[in-house]
Design a protein around this motif. Structure first.
Motif, PDB file in Angstrom:
ATOM      1  N   ALA A 124       0.835  -1.208   0.000  1.00  0.00           N
ATOM      2  CA  ALA A 124       0.000   0.000   0.000  1.00  0.00           C
ATOM      3  C   ALA A 124       0.866   1.254   0.000  1.00  0.00           C
ATOM      4  O   ALA A 124       0.543   2.250  -0.662  1.00  0.00           O
ATOM      5  CB  ALA A 124      -0.926  -0.005   1.206  1.00  0.00           C
ATOM      6  N   ALA A 125       1.987   1.214   0.732  1.00  0.00           N
ATOM      7  CA  ALA A 125       2.892   2.364   0.757  1.00  0.00           C
ATOM      8  C   ALA A 125       3.525   2.589  -0.613  1.00  0.00           C
ATOM      9  O   ALA A 125       3.645   3.731  -1.073  1.00  0.00           O
ATOM     10  CB  ALA A 125       3.977   2.140   1.811  1.00  0.00           C
ATOM     11  N   ILE A 126       3.913   1.510  -1.270  1.00  0.00           N
ATOM     12  CA  ILE A 126       4.492   1.621  -2.610  1.00  0.00           C
ATOM     13  C   ILE A 126       3.447   2.150  -3.591  1.00  0.00           C
ATOM     14  O   ILE A 126       3.738   2.997  -4.443  1.00  0.00           O
ATOM     15  CB  ILE A 126       5.024   0.247  -3.069  1.00  0.00           C
ATOM     16  N   ALA A 127       2.216   1.673  -3.454  1.00  0.00           N
ATOM     17  CA  ALA A 127       1.133   2.156  -4.312  1.00  0.00           C
ATOM     18  C   ALA A 127       0.867   3.639  -4.060  1.00  0.00           C
ATOM     19  O   ALA A 127       0.602   4.403  -4.995  1.00  0.00           O
ATOM     20  CB  ALA A 127      -0.133   1.340  -4.065  1.00  0.00           C
ATOM     21  N   ALA A 128       0.947   4.069  -2.802  1.00  0.00           N
ATOM     22  CA  ALA A 128       0.721   5.474  -2.472  1.00  0.00           C
ATOM     23  C   ALA A 128       1.821   6.352  -3.061  1.00  0.00           C
ATOM     24  O   ALA A 128       1.559   7.476  -3.509  1.00  0.00           O
ATOM     25  CB  ALA A 128       0.645   5.656  -0.958  1.00  0.00           C
ATOM     26  N   ILE A 131      -4.591   1.399  -6.867  1.00  0.00           N
ATOM     27  CA  ILE A 131      -5.202   0.269  -6.174  1.00  0.00           C
ATOM     28  C   ILE A 131      -4.606  -1.027  -6.694  1.00  0.00           C
ATOM     29  O   ILE A 131      -4.613  -1.293  -7.906  1.00  0.00           O
ATOM     30  CB  ILE A 131      -6.726   0.274  -6.364  1.00  0.00           C
ATOM     31  N   VAL A 132      -4.091  -1.835  -5.783  1.00  0.00           N
ATOM     32  CA  VAL A 132      -3.542  -3.151  -6.113  1.00  0.00           C
ATOM     33  C   VAL A 132      -4.628  -4.186  -5.838  1.00  0.00           C
ATOM     34  O   VAL A 132      -5.180  -4.240  -4.737  1.00  0.00           O
ATOM     35  CB  VAL A 132      -2.290  -3.459  -5.275  1.00  0.00           C
ATOM     36  N   SER A 191      -0.444  -8.468  -4.372  1.00  0.00           N
ATOM     37  CA  SER A 191       0.643  -7.751  -3.692  1.00  0.00           C
ATOM     38  C   SER A 191       1.993  -8.389  -3.952  1.00  0.00           C
ATOM     39  O   SER A 191       2.992  -7.706  -4.198  1.00  0.00           O
ATOM     40  CB  SER A 191       0.375  -7.696  -2.184  1.00  0.00           C
ATOM     41  N   ARG A 192       2.050  -9.714  -3.927  1.00  0.00           N
ATOM     42  CA  ARG A 192       3.342 -10.380  -4.113  1.00  0.00           C
ATOM     43  C   ARG A 192       3.883 -10.123  -5.511  1.00  0.00           C
ATOM     44  O   ARG A 192       5.099  -9.957  -5.701  1.00  0.00           O
ATOM     45  CB  ARG A 192       3.211 -11.879  -3.859  1.00  0.00           C
ATOM     46  N   ASN A 193       2.994 -10.072  -6.506  1.00  0.00           N
ATOM     47  CA  ASN A 193       3.447  -9.789  -7.874  1.00  0.00           C
ATOM     48  C   ASN A 193       4.004  -8.377  -7.989  1.00  0.00           C
ATOM     49  O   ASN A 193       4.988  -8.137  -8.692  1.00  0.00           O
ATOM     50  CB  ASN A 193       2.292  -9.979  -8.856  1.00  0.00           C
TER      51      ASN A 193
END
Length: 230
Positions: free
Chosen positions: A67-71, A82-83, A88-90
């Motif tokens: 979520a932090a990387i997506a943010a 949005i992942v 998430s692992r991918n």
């Protein structure tokens, strides 16, 4: 307005569970749009002009790290990122391990032997070690066994194994905000002496501290607001 409880992770960073709110409003996309609009409106009211709005990012994923990387991605695109559930692992597989340093405040820390969020130097050392071993991405780390990581990095190895597989260290530490405690003193006549103001502030502050101590609490921050004719 949209989420009952949030975790104030660090100044400028909040984390909250989305499952319930997303179901209520019709999905992660709808929730992200609502939060995005709310933040823009709040920042617009504070800065009085849309041209001066600070950048912000919104990320939704299964875990805190993703979520932090997506943010951070959202920070550059200007739109929520949005992942999809289970992906998430991918996403982490192609993410450089240096994201540990960039996201240290978000992922938090639990357990003995795991550096805290304020120990950025330890995270840099671990990232440097991983890179020297040829482990440049979380996908590279995920190919190793948990036992091998523990043998090399100790407790942090087990923690790193979980992070590389998209698992959380812990859920959001969301608690109900404490009630506001306000002390005020209004003088009947104008006060010309600075010492009188300071003495009153000291008396009020002492009363607040004693009140909190009596309820088993400790002062973290005391905000004093003084208004004058000037």
């Amino acid at each position: 307005a949209h989420v009952p409880l949030v975790e104030v992770t660090a100044p400028g960073i909040i984390v909250f569970a989305t499952r319930g709110p997303s179901r209520y409003v019709g999905g992660d996309d709808a929730l992200a749009a609502l939060v995005h609009t709310a933040i823009r409106q709040r920042l617009g009211a504070a800065h009085h002009t849309s041209a001066a709005l600070p950048h912000f990012g919104i990320g939704i994923a299964d875990g805190r790290l993703t979520a932090a990387i997506a943010a951070q991605h959202s920070l550059h695109t200007g739109a929520p990122h949005i992942v999809a559930p289970g992906a998430s692992r991918n996403v982490l597989a192609d993410t450089p391990v240096h994201a540990l340093v960039q996201c240290v405040e978000v992922i938090g820390a639990v357990g003995a032997g795991v550096p805290g969020a304020d120990d950025v130097a330890s995270y840099r050392e671990v990232v440097s070690l991983l890179q020297r071993l040829g482990l440049y991405r979380f996908g590279d780390v995920a190919t190793l066994s948990e036992a091998d990581l523990i043998a090399r990095l100790g407790a942090f190895g087990r923690d790193l194994f979980r992070l590389a597989h998209g698992m959380d260290r812990h859920p959001p530490l969301a608690v109900a905000p404490p009630p506001d405690r306000v002390c005020s003193q209004q003088f009947d006549a104008p006060v010309e002496s600075r010492d009188a103001v300071l003495a009153t502030v000291d008396q009020l502050a002492t009363g607040v501290v004693e009140h909190l101590v009596a309820h088993g609490l400790a002062v973290v921050r005391l905000h004093v607001l003084l208004e004058s004719d000037h």
